[in-house]
Structures are given as C-alpha cells and as structure tokens.
Scaffold this motif. Structure first.
Motif: not given
Length: 118
Positions: A53, A56, A89-92, A94
């Motif tokens: 996070t 990013k 573009e991913r919200n968690g 990973y």
C-alpha cells in the motif's frame, strides 16, 4: 485493555519477531513466493499488505517509511519499481496464501506458500 491489539506471537521475543517479519517480507519481495509455516504466512501477509500500500505512491516519504520497515535498499527499490505499480488500481488483497496438504516432517506443523497475486 488489549482490544484490537492482536499480534501473531510466533513463540519468539519481540525483537526476534520483528527481524523474522522483516526477513520473510524481503524474501517474498525478492523471490515472489516462499514456503513457510501457515502461521508465519498469515503474519507476513499483514506486514506485506501495508508495505505494498505504501509502494503504490512513489514518494520520498513512503520510501523512507518502507526502508524503516525493511532495512534493505534492494528490496525497497524492487518494491517501488516493480510491485507497487503493478497493484496501482487494486484496493488490497495483494498476497495469496496457499495451504499445503503435507506437513513438516519434524514437528508436523502446517505449511503453506505466500505469494503475490498475478
């Protein structure tokens, strides 16, 4: 009171736990996937998710925070150059933990793989 203060103790001292999490996270960043006990996988997953996070957004402040957690220039560089942009573009979510059917021979502890999602 210790409400919402859960940590995976892993049967070691706090300083050993800190270095263990650091080394496992560096190994996952370098190799992409590692095999370890299931409990260590779950503890490392929390540690890694926070680092990704941070990665990013590539800023000097975030790099310094990540270096404070990892203490490895190569791992921080790879984290911000390769892994961070991949999950922009991913919200968690990973990382992924895959349980293994076979147990460790010596103490029969549950084993698993921790890796980044594709």
């Amino acid at each position: 009171m210790r409400h919402s203060k859960h940590k995976f103790k892993l049967g070691v001292t706090p300083s050993h736990r800190k270095s263990l999490m650091r080394n496992l996270a560096i190994s996952v960043i370098d190799h992409g996937r590692i095999k370890t006990t299931h409990t260590k996988c779950k503890a490392t997953q929390i540690y890694l998710e926070k680092l990704v996070t941070l990665a990013k957004v590539d800023s000097v402040h975030n790099r310094r925070l990540a270096f404070k957690k990892l203490n490895s220039k190569n791992a921080v560089t790879k984290l911000f150059a390769d892994i961070g942009p991949k999950f922009k573009e991913r919200n968690g979510g990973y990382t992924r933990i895959v349980k293994l059917a076979d147990q460790r021979v010596g103490d029969a502890s549950k084993m698993g793989y921790i890796s980044f999602v594709d």
